[in-house]
Structure formats: structure tokens, C-alpha cells
Design an enzyme around this catalytic site. Structure first.
Site, PDB file in Angstrom:
ATOM      1  N   ARG A 214     -10.883  16.273   4.400  1.00 16.37           N
ATOM      2  CA  ARG A 214     -11.852  16.452   3.326  1.00 16.37           C
ATOM      3  C   ARG A 214     -13.233  16.739   3.910  1.00 16.37           C
ATOM      4  O   ARG A 214     -13.642  16.126   4.898  1.00 16.37           O
ATOM      5  CB  ARG A 214     -11.905  15.213   2.435  1.00 16.37           C
TER       6      ARG A 214
ATOM      7  N   GLU B 123      -7.849  -5.127   5.210  1.00 14.21           N
ATOM      8  CA  GLU B 123      -7.785  -4.905   3.768  1.00 14.21           C
ATOM      9  C   GLU B 123      -6.670  -5.710   3.119  1.00 14.21           C
ATOM     10  O   GLU B 123      -6.795  -6.144   1.966  1.00 14.21           O
ATOM     11  CB  GLU B 123      -7.619  -3.413   3.492  1.00 14.21           C
TER      12      GLU B 123
ATOM     13  N   ASN C 111       0.871  -1.178   0.000  1.00 17.86           N
ATOM     14  CA  ASN C 111       0.000   0.000   0.000  1.00 17.86           C
ATOM     15  C   ASN C 111       0.904   1.223   0.000  1.00 17.86           C
ATOM     16  O   ASN C 111       1.416   1.625   1.043  1.00 17.86           O
ATOM     17  CB  ASN C 111      -0.912  -0.023   1.230  1.00 17.86           C
TER      18      ASN C 111
ATOM     19  N   ARG D 257      -2.680  -2.176  -3.470  1.00 15.09           N
ATOM     20  CA  ARG D 257      -3.907  -1.436  -3.239  1.00 15.09           C
ATOM     21  C   ARG D 257      -3.884  -0.179  -4.101  1.00 15.09           C
ATOM     22  O   ARG D 257      -2.947   0.626  -4.051  1.00 15.09           O
ATOM     23  CB  ARG D 257      -4.027  -1.033  -1.771  1.00 15.09           C
TER      24      ARG D 257
ATOM     25  N   HIS E  51     -12.894   2.645  -0.615  1.00 15.62           N
ATOM     26  CA  HIS E  51     -12.806   1.748   0.549  1.00 15.62           C
ATOM     27  C   HIS E  51     -13.491   0.412   0.271  1.00 15.62           C
ATOM     28  O   HIS E  51     -13.922  -0.278   1.202  1.00 15.62           O
ATOM     29  CB  HIS E  51     -13.444   2.380   1.800  1.00 15.62           C
TER      30      HIS E  51
END
Length: 377
Positions: free
Chosen positions: A213, A355, A8, A63, A152
Site C-alpha cells: 500500500r 496483540e 486472527n 481480531r 493497529h
């Protein structure tokens, strides 16, 4: 034991795990920090040194946040695919450029292994048209491939399946709302194992309040800023890097926010209230989309470790069958757990996400796919 190296690559770090795809066991894991734009080759050399005792590597899984319209399933990487991924960077400017740099460096470091990209958007590729479609000019939307892509997805896929398994139910028999809350945050409505709506949109900017954000806001605000003389680059910087909790309270880490709130900081208190109000609104909306939910599940760093957020987000929903039992919610625990009262119509869970395990499983499934079974993207 066959393993998969999962990478990742972020804007300033490279996280990695060597994962057994059958069990999820991480044989080796770590993080190389302070990686700048030109430092991914050095970072991957450090990774190879740390995993050199894993001679049974089957493949490398990457990822990637955004696959655009070109990549809707895990994809074996070659030069053409990597070039195409680079062209999708504007859809996830915080994530995709780093992922592409990491992929290039990893392919050079492990030239003899297959490399597979697994996309956060992939889980949402078959959203119902009414959820994926923006109400803008149809021809423009089709030409520019403007739609809700979500994000996600690896987490939502893993957690929704893990929640059903924990309850001893088949995922196809469970309607659930999954709340992935970390520095980035998203909600998903999942019916029978398949998503029917999600909060992130064309890019990861839409939806819940996040670390930097804003999530949902009036598009007219963007137009106002542009008409007021701000450049596109300035607005981009504002919305991606200087909004959300950081914009409201001056901190992006939720732990810092809670400390300031507890100390009486008014800005932190308001930021917390805005955050949980948005969460509660999405839970209510997705209850309507699903026609009721069997399960509401919290995951991600904030979702797993901030009981105050879980309790506040679901306050006032008892009439809708959703409650949090304070002692269960506040108890320190690891692993999947129920935090709703016995007999509640809707079960509220905390389920840690994984993940990396999800990516490793997707990599193996992709490599085992029979030739000619369909496009890689």
C-alpha cells in the site's frame, strides 16, 4: 488457569493462540496456512484439534481490523453483529472479509463459548475532532460516516502501555510516538495514554509506506486514473495490492528489500529512501502535535528487527532531542530495550508488540463489564 483463544483470520491463513490473560503466556499457538475463501470451516477444525488440551477456555477473541462507526469498543458477537461487520468490509477489504469468515467458522466450532470481537480501530474511536475530521462537505461526511478511524489500535495500546511500564512511569504521564512497522505500517501520537493522532485514515490505505500500500498520496492521482479509463476495481487493486514497496521495488517483504538494496539495486534503494523519508516526516509532525515527546517507540516485524530502518528514520533529528546510539541499536536482543544515548531528551525504545495478549485482556474486561454499563459497540 482461565485462558482465551485468540483468533486472527487472514485472507490466506488463520493464526491462533491460547493466552493466559493475566500473564500473556501463550499455552498453545500456531497457524493454519493456505486457507481459501471456502476453507475457514476446515481451518477451524484444525485449530480445535490443536487446542483440544485447553479445557479451561473462557472465551474466543477475534481480531477485526475495522469496526466502522458502529463498533468502538470490544463487542460480544451474535448473528446481528456479525451481519453488521460484514457490511463494513469495504472499509478494510484486505482484512474484514476474512475476519468475518473466521468468526462464522469459529462460532460453529465453539458454540458454547462467548465470542468477542476486538477492533483495531477501537483505540482511536475518541480521537480529537480536529484529528478525526476530513475537510470535506460536512453533511456528506456525517451521513456516510467518513472520518479517520485509524488501525493497529491493539498494538498501539499495548506498546504505549508497555513502553511506559518498562521506563517505570505511569502511561498517563508519558507523551509518545509509536511506530508500528510491519507489512502494514502506522504511526500514532499518544498523549498520556490516549491517542491524539494517527496515520491510517478512513481505511488502512492512508499514512506510511507499506508492503503493498502506498500510504499518503494526492487524491487527484486517483481521479486521474479514473478519468484515464481505469475502473474502480483496477484502482482498488493498484492501491491495495500493487503499491508500496512492491510497486516501487518489486518485493513487499522488507528483508528482501534490504537484500536487494545491499546488492546495489537502485529501485530497492529508492524504495528504502521513500519509506524512511515518510517515517521521518510523521515523527516530525507528531512532535509538533504533542509539543515534544518523551518517548519514540518502534514495534512490529520491521520496527523490532530492522536496525537500519530505525537509524535512518531518525537521522537528522538530534536538534529535536532524538538520537539513536549505534551500538545499542545494532545489538541483537529480544524484549524491550533502549536504543538512544544516555541522557537523551527523548528516549528511543524497541518494544515487541503482543496483540494477542491485548485482545485476551480486552475479552476478559468485556465479559466482566456489568450488564447495562453501556452499549457493546
Amino acid at each position: 488457569m482461565t485462558t482465551v483463544l485468540v483468533i486472527n483470520a487472514g485472507s490466506s491463513s488463520v493464526k491462533f493462540q491460547v493466552v493466559d490473560p493475566a500473564t500473556g503466556e501463550a499455552r498453545t499457538k500456531g497457524e493454519v496456512e493456505r486457507v481459501d475463501e471456502d476453507g475457514y470451516d476446515a481451518a477451524l477444525r484444525s485449530v480445535t484439534e490443536q487446542v483440544e488440551d485447553a479445557p479451561d477456555l473462557l472465551a474466543v477473541g477475534h481480531r477485526v481490523v475495522h469496526g466502522g462507526s458502529a463498533f468502538t469498543r470490544p463487542t460480544v458477537l451474535d448473528d446481528g453483529v456479525v451481519d453488521e461487520l460484514e457490511r463494513t468490509s469495504e472499509l478494510a477489504p484486505l482484512h474484514n472479509p476474512a475476519a468475518v469468515a473466521g468468526i462464522r467458522a469459529a462460532r460453529a466450532a465453539y458454540p458454547g463459548l462467548p465470542h468477542v470481537a476486538v477492533f483495531d480501530t477501537g483505540f482511536f474511536a475518541d480521537l480529537p475532532a480536529e484529528a478525526a475530521t476530513y475537510a470535506i462537505d460536512r453533511d456528506l461526511a456525517q451521513r456516510a460516516r467518513l472520518r479517520r478511524y485509524g488501525a493497529h489500535g491493539t498494538s498501539h495500546a499495548f506498546v504505549s502501555r508497555a513502553a511506559a511500564s518498562f521506563l517505570g512511569r505511569d502511561v498517563t504521564d508519558v507523551d509518545q510516538i509509536v511506530l508500528h512497522l510491519g507489512n502494514g505500517a502506522s504511526a500514532a501520537a499518544i498523549r498520556g495514554g490516549r491517542p491524539v493522532d494517527t496515520s491510517m485514515g478512513l481505511t488502512p490505505l492512508e499514512g506510511l509506506v507499506m508492503g503493498t500500500r502506498a500510504g499518503d498520496l494526492d487524491p487527484g492521482l486517483v481521479l486521474h486514473l479514473l478519468h484515464d479509463g481505469r475502473s474502480v476495481a483496477e484502482v482498488d487493486e493498484l492501491l491495495n495490492h500493487r503499491s508500496g514497496l512492491l510497486g516501487l521495488a518489486g518485493v513487499s517483504d522488507f528483508r528482501d528489500l534490504l537484500e536487494r538494496r545491499a546488492a546495489g539495486d537502485a529501485a530497492a534503494g529508492l524504495a528504502f529512501d521513500v519509506y524512511v523519508h515518510r517515517l521521518r516526516k510523521y515523527v516530525g509532525a507528531y512532535l509538533a502535535v504533542l509539543g515534544g515527546a518523551d518517548v519514540v517507540t518502534f514495534t512490529g516485524g520491521v520496527g523490532e528487527h530492522a536496525p537500519l530502518v530505525r537509524a535512518a528514520a531518525l537521522t537528522g533529528l538530534a536538534r529535536l532531542g532524538i538520537e539513536v546510539e549505534p551500538a545499542r541499536n545494532d545489538a541483537e536482543a529480544d524484549g524491550p530495550r533502549i536504543i538512544s544515548p544516555d541522557g537523551a531528551p527523548t528516549t528511543v525504545l524497541v518494544v515487541p508488540t503482543d496483540e494477542e495478549w491485548e485482545i485476551a485482556r480486552e475479552v476478559v474486561a468485556t465479559l466482566e463489564r456489568p450488564p447495562g454499563s453501556g452499549p457493546t459497540g
